[in-house]
Design a protein around this motif. Structure first.
Motif: not given
Ligand SMILES: NC(=O)c1ccc[n+]([C@@H]2O[C@H](COP(=O)([O-])OP(=O)(O)OC[C@H]3O[C@@H](n4cnc5c(N)ncnc54)[C@H](OP(=O)(O)O)[C@@H]3O)[C@@H](O)[C@H]2O)c1
Length: 322
Positions: A182-185, A151-159
């Protein structure tokens, strides 16, 4: 009003009638539409961390919510009855009504359902404060996020991705496509590979949502002068000094300003929420069983153990109140 309460540490959750809260002059009364489940709810209820999180029992859990302003205190100017809001509460959101201070709420993004909105405040602000306030992440830098599909990680990836950083995440291999979307390379499957063995370049920031050995090994991939920010356990200052890096454990400080900024990013579609499951409020105990697999030993529930089948896909568990 109806609410879910814990009567004793380690006890069962009880769904029953309790008095509706009254508000102080500087508070609003929110009619709750949805709330969300956090690991912290279970940790607090277990009593294992009662020195840090003492409870006033009987206790109504719930650190975040979405809902509608029902009533305002005489000192509250910014809100009116009928406004749709979302935000944080120290406790008490597993209920039909909640008294909250305006400093912890923001306007609900109009494109989100109440269920989606309730899933946002804790995870998104933890991510924001973890990577920006504590991690000082900037455009052009590289960040490694442990637990990127959570839950936290997915926002961190996006932000982080939105800021223009290169994002590497550790997660289960099943979540690779989701994380790329969602933005992870780059995604490193923690079940199959050791990140410090496969990463060739060092990173500027590590955001650690896992702890233990994962945290320890993170110093091996952190640049000198880099930042290790942990959300689950304190960071050894000796290790940090030995690697000429900074290390700190963060603790979320809810902020209406930060949540307002996140609301704008949600509304313009730059970031998105992730709800795994929604239960009715009275089924909170089942929701806790779903999440307990990630918290070995907590609340008397048996750990899932290494290699156990996954209980749910990524995303938050939400409770529907109304
Ligand atoms: N300090 C604060 O203020 C604060 C605030 C909020 C949350 N937290 C803490 O932050 C942590 C994360 O919360 P969350 O809500 O994001 O949890 P979550 O939704 O349960 O996500 C955890 C994620 O970590 C993955 N994972 C498990 N073991 C891993 C490993 N060794 N390496 C990489 N990924 C791994 C899980 O994947 P699988 O399910 O596929 O294994 C899952 O996707 C929790 O411990 C929570 O208590 C702290």
């Amino acid at each position: 009003m109806k609410a879910v309460r814990l009567l004793e540490y380690g006890g069962q959750l009880v769904f029953s009638d309790v008095p509706t809260p009254t508000i102080a002059r500087d508070e609003i009364l929110a009619r709750i539409k949805s709330t969300a489940v956090n690991h912290l709810d279970l940790v607090e209820a277990s009593g294992t961390a009662r020195q840090i999180f003492p409870l006033d029992l009987p206790w109504i859990p719930g650190h975040e919510f979405s809902g509608v302003v029902e009533q305002i205190g005489s000192d509250v100017a910014a809100w009116e009855p009928g406004d749709a809001v979302f935000g944080n509460s120290g406790m008490g959101a597993y209920a039909e009504y909640l008294a909250v201070k305006p400093a912890a709420i923001a306007r609900k993004p109009s494109n989100l359902s109440f269920e989606e909105a309730a899933s946002v405040p804790v995870a998104s602000q933890t991510a924001w404060q973890g990577i920006f306030t504590h991690g000082h992440l900037e455009k052009g830098q590289t960040i490694l996020i442990h637990g990127g599909a959570g839950a936290v990680g997915a926002y961190a990836v996006q932000l982080a991705s939105h800021t223009g950083a290169t994002v590497i995440a550790t997660a289960s291999g099943d979540d690779e496509a989701y994380l790329n979307s969602i933005g992870a390379s780059r995604v490193i499957d923690y079940r199959k590979e050791q990140f410090e063995k496969v990463l060739r370049e060092k990173v500027d920031v590590v955001f650690d949502l896992i702890g233990g050995d994962t945290q320890k090994r993170s110093f091996l991939v952190l640049k000198e002068g880099g930042h290790l920010v942990a959300a689950t356990q304190p960071v050894s200052q000796e290790e940090a000094a030995r690697h000429h890096a900074s290390g700190e454990m963060m603790r979320l400080v809810p902020s209406a300003d930060v949540l307002g900024g996140i609301a704008r990013l949600l509304e313009e579609g730059t970031i998105r929420p992730d709800v795994a499951t929604a239960y009715a409020l009275q089924d909170a105990a089942q929701a806790w069983k779903d999440i307990a697999g990630n918290l070995p030993g907590v609340h008397g529930m048996s750990p899932s153990g290494p290699g156990a089948p996954r209980r749910r896909s990524h995303g938050k568990i939400v409770l529907r109140v109304a």
